[in-house]
Design a protein around this motif. Structure first.
Motif, PDB file in Angstrom:
ATOM      1  N   UNK A 241      36.494  42.580  43.417  1.00  0.00           N
ATOM      2  CA  UNK A 241      37.171  41.366  43.876  1.00  0.00           C
ATOM      3  C   UNK A 241      38.301  40.972  42.937  1.00  0.00           C
ATOM      4  N   UNK A 242      38.138  41.259  41.646  1.00  0.00           N
ATOM      5  CA  UNK A 242      39.210  40.980  40.695  1.00  0.00           C
ATOM      6  C   UNK A 242      40.413  41.870  40.983  1.00  0.00           C
ATOM      7  N   UNK A 243      40.166  43.128  41.310  1.00  0.00           N
ATOM      8  CA  UNK A 243      41.267  44.036  41.627  1.00  0.00           C
ATOM      9  C   UNK A 243      42.030  43.588  42.865  1.00  0.00           C
ATOM     10  N   UNK A 244      41.335  42.967  43.794  1.00  0.00           N
ATOM     11  CA  UNK A 244      41.983  42.533  45.030  1.00  0.00           C
ATOM     12  C   UNK A 244      42.625  41.160  44.917  1.00  0.00           C
ATOM     13  N   UNK A 245      42.434  40.478  43.787  1.00  0.00           N
ATOM     14  CA  UNK A 245      42.967  39.128  43.629  1.00  0.00           C
ATOM     15  C   UNK A 245      44.480  39.193  43.420  1.00  0.00           C
ATOM     16  N   UNK A 246      45.289  38.591  44.287  1.00  0.00           N
ATOM     17  CA  UNK A 246      46.746  38.664  44.113  1.00  0.00           C
ATOM     18  C   UNK A 246      47.245  37.878  42.912  1.00  0.00           C
ATOM     19  N   UNK A 247      46.457  36.937  42.399  1.00  0.00           N
ATOM     20  CA  UNK A 247      46.904  36.149  41.265  1.00  0.00           C
ATOM     21  C   UNK A 247      46.795  36.905  39.949  1.00  0.00           C
ATOM     22  N   UNK A 248      46.054  38.000  39.922  1.00  0.00           N
ATOM     23  CA  UNK A 248      45.875  38.773  38.681  1.00  0.00           C
ATOM     24  C   UNK A 248      46.413  40.188  38.834  1.00  0.00           C
ATOM     25  N   UNK A 249      47.533  40.300  39.475  1.00  0.00           N
ATOM     26  CA  UNK A 249      48.062  41.645  39.721  1.00  0.00           C
ATOM     27  C   UNK A 249      48.399  42.372  38.424  1.00  0.00           C
ATOM     28  N   UNK A 250      48.894  41.649  37.421  1.00  0.00           N
ATOM     29  CA  UNK A 250      49.279  42.299  36.175  1.00  0.00           C
ATOM     30  C   UNK A 250      48.103  42.736  35.341  1.00  0.00           C
ATOM     31  N   UNK A 251      47.030  41.933  35.315  1.00  0.00           N
ATOM     32  CA  UNK A 251      45.882  42.239  34.452  1.00  0.00           C
ATOM     33  C   UNK A 251      44.628  42.564  35.244  1.00  0.00           C
ATOM     34  N   UNK A 252      44.764  42.825  36.509  1.00  0.00           N
ATOM     35  CA  UNK A 252      43.589  43.027  37.365  1.00  0.00           C
ATOM     36  C   UNK A 252      42.734  44.191  36.878  1.00  0.00           C
ATOM     37  N   UNK A 253      43.369  45.320  36.612  1.00  0.00           N
ATOM     38  CA  UNK A 253      42.603  46.503  36.189  1.00  0.00           C
ATOM     39  C   UNK A 253      41.881  46.244  34.866  1.00  0.00           C
ATOM     40  N   UNK A 254      42.556  45.570  33.942  1.00  0.00           N
ATOM     41  CA  UNK A 254      41.945  45.293  32.646  1.00  0.00           C
ATOM     42  C   UNK A 254      40.761  44.337  32.777  1.00  0.00           C
ATOM     43  N   UNK A 255      40.915  43.275  33.571  1.00  0.00           N
ATOM     44  CA  UNK A 255      39.826  42.317  33.754  1.00  0.00           C
ATOM     45  C   UNK A 255      38.635  42.950  34.468  1.00  0.00           C
ATOM     46  N   UNK A 256      38.917  43.771  35.482  1.00  0.00           N
ATOM     47  CA  UNK A 256      37.836  44.435  36.213  1.00  0.00           C
ATOM     48  C   UNK A 256      37.047  45.374  35.302  1.00  0.00           C
TER      49      UNK A 256
END
Length: 521
Positions: free
Chosen positions: A348-363
């Motif tokens: 769900x973090x990867x699909x979040x448009x608000x975290x496009x820059x850090x999505x992979x890192x947060x996931x």
């Protein structure tokens, strides 16, 4: 008188009808079924009465055993009161004499010959406790957060030197509990000191337990115990000011619950409040033990179910082992469900448009945290046979390796100079001897081959010089000198500019820029 028929005389018999026969048969069948039903009913009642009788006998026997145990405990407590009080008074008198000697003689050494093998912190703590300097003790402890494991061993020994340890602890933590009294202007109020309160309260327990019968009786004076109750009531009243249980910080909750257990002031009327507080802060590792100490053992199955429904399967596993409900709540399915939910959260973090820059890192960070927690849980409770952690460790290594590779800097060309201070591009050194040569610190645009419609190059761009051009006198000669052979020839009679020095900005006119390198000087 009528005549009596002769028994030997044959008389005409009435022939029974078939309907009457069926009626009699139906009546017999109904009676048989009713009898069977009544028989089963009475048998069932008898069995229920038998079970209830056995349950009552078992409960009576259990109550008898509890009564005998309680009476024995009360008798033991009554017998040991004089001995415990005598020991406590001797200890207080001894500490009082030591405190007076320490105050009168600052150079007074430890009579027990104890040696502080650390940085002197134990002697400082012991001296502060001996003189009952609670404020100095608190200020010293909060500066040693990095040495919390050492403090966990030293503080109980230091508190044993106090004349009144329970009163000393209440005064020490009064700076932040039950109400934070630090000033807003100093900026200290945002600094969480709940860890220090919990550490000191935990360290007080072995000091105030009865030396004869143990934890079943705490040696706390009635006045101090009453003050502890008032503190607990003050904290409960402050819940409304903080916006309810949901808005209270976990360190504050932990301090409050540990305060109740340490001073033995748990109230049965507040069990529902304790339950909500424990469930809301269930991720803390001390919460399962605190829940049992708060008298929540009977409510533990419902609490575990609530944790599972909230997606806190890992916390539920800790609670099940603490109260012995492993058979009712098997840990392996709970751990697998926890990992499954963690993967969903990462997706769900990867699909979040608000975290496009850090999505992979947060996931990746979410999944790594879940894997580490499950692996540690497997090791703590010896579940390797039922849930082998090898695949989890491999997955964790893959995520860490991918994270390391992402952190590696990109390969920089040998002829590119970088600024050491901020990582930005370094202004170029003085250019070569060419009159109109220009070296840009910006990325060079692609070189365009000129169309045959251009008859000649402007005079501002000279032909290839015979020697290779190198950087000027401000930089040492570079081994990566540009040579005419580096650029392949282009068919046609029209010469082209070297590929290493494309026309500025991609313009097709070929003119060199008007400004020189004085901009960088």
């Amino acid at each position: 008188m009528g005549s009596i028929p002769d028994p030997g005389e044959l008389t005409e018999l009435t022939r029974p009808s078939f309907d009457e026969f069926q009626r009699q048969t139906s009546l017999m069948t109904s009676c048989t079924l009713l009898w069977k039903e009544l028989s089963d009913h009475f048998t069932s009642l008898e069995q229920d009465l038998q079970k209830k009788s056995e349950a009552l006998k078992h409960k009576i026997q259990s109550l008898d055993n509890q009564t005998k145990a309680s009476l024995a405990s009360l008798k033991k407590r009554e017998v040991t009161i004089d001995g415990s009080v005598e020991i406590a008074l001797e200890r207080v008198e001894e500490h009082k004499e030591l405190a007076l000697k320490s105050l009168s003689d600052p150079d007074y050494e430890n009579p027990d010959g104890e040696v502080d093998d650390g940085d002197g912190s134990f002697m400082v703590l012991k001296s502060l406790c001996l003189t009952m300097e609670s404020r100095g003790f608190w200020n010293f402890v909060i500066t040693k957060k990095k040495e919390i494991e050492i403090l966990r061993k030293q503080i109980p020994l230091s508190l044993a030197e106090c004349v009144d340890p329970a009163k000393f602890v209440i005064e020490a933590i009064s700076e932040v509990f039950p109400v934070d009294k630090r000033g807003e202007r100093s900026g200290e109020k945002g600094n969480d000191l709940g860890w220090a309160c919990v550490l000191i309260l935990e360290s007080l327990i072995p000091v105030v337990v009865d030396p004869v019968i143990g934890k079943s009786r705490l040696l706390v004076t009635p006045s101090v115990k009453e003050r502890a109750k008032e503190i607990a009531e003050t904290w409960k009243k402050s819940l409304e000011e903080r916006g309810g249980i949901e808005n209270v910080k976990t360190p504050d909750v932990h301090t409050f619950l540990q305060h109740l257990v340490t001073f033995g002031i748990v109230k049965k009327d507040d069990v529902d409040l304790y339950r909500k507080l424990v469930v809301g802060s269930a991720w803390r590792k001390q919460m399962p033990k605190l829940a049992v100490s708060l008298g929540l053992g009977d409510k533990m199955p419902d609490m575990i179910k609530e944790l599972i429904s909230r997606g806190q399967q890992l916390d539920a596993v800790h609670f099940t082992y603490e109260v012995g409900l492993v058979d009712k709540f098997p840990p392996v399915p709970l751990l697998r469900a926890f990992l499954k939910d963690a993967k969903k959260a990462a997706a769900s973090v990867l699909e979040d448009p608000e975290n496009t820059g850090r999505a992979a890192q947060l996931a990746a960070r979410k999944e790594q945290s879940a894997l580490r927690a499950v692996i540690k849980c497997i090791e703590d409770y010896k579940l390797e046979a039922r849930f082998p952690p090898e695949n989890l460790k491999k997955r964790l290594e893959q995520l860490e390796k991918a994270k390391t590779e992402k952190k590696r800097p990109a390969a920089v060309p040998a002829n590119k100079r970088t600024r050491a201070s901020n990582g930005g591009p370094m202004p170029p050194a003085k250019a070569g001897r060419l009159t109109n040569a220009y070296v840009s610190s910006f990325p060079a645009p692609p070189t365009f081959v000129r169309s045959p419609s251009h008859t000649q190059y402007p005079t501002g761009v000279p032909a290839y010089p015979s020697p290779p051009a190198v950087y000027g006198s401000r930089s040492p000669p570079s081994p990566y000198a540009y040579s005419p052979e580096a650029a392949p020839p282009i068919a046609g009679s029209y010469p082209v500019a070297p590929l290493n020095y494309p026309a500025y900005g991609g313009y097709g006119n070929g003119f060199a820029p008007a400004y020189q390198q004085a901009y960088y000087r």
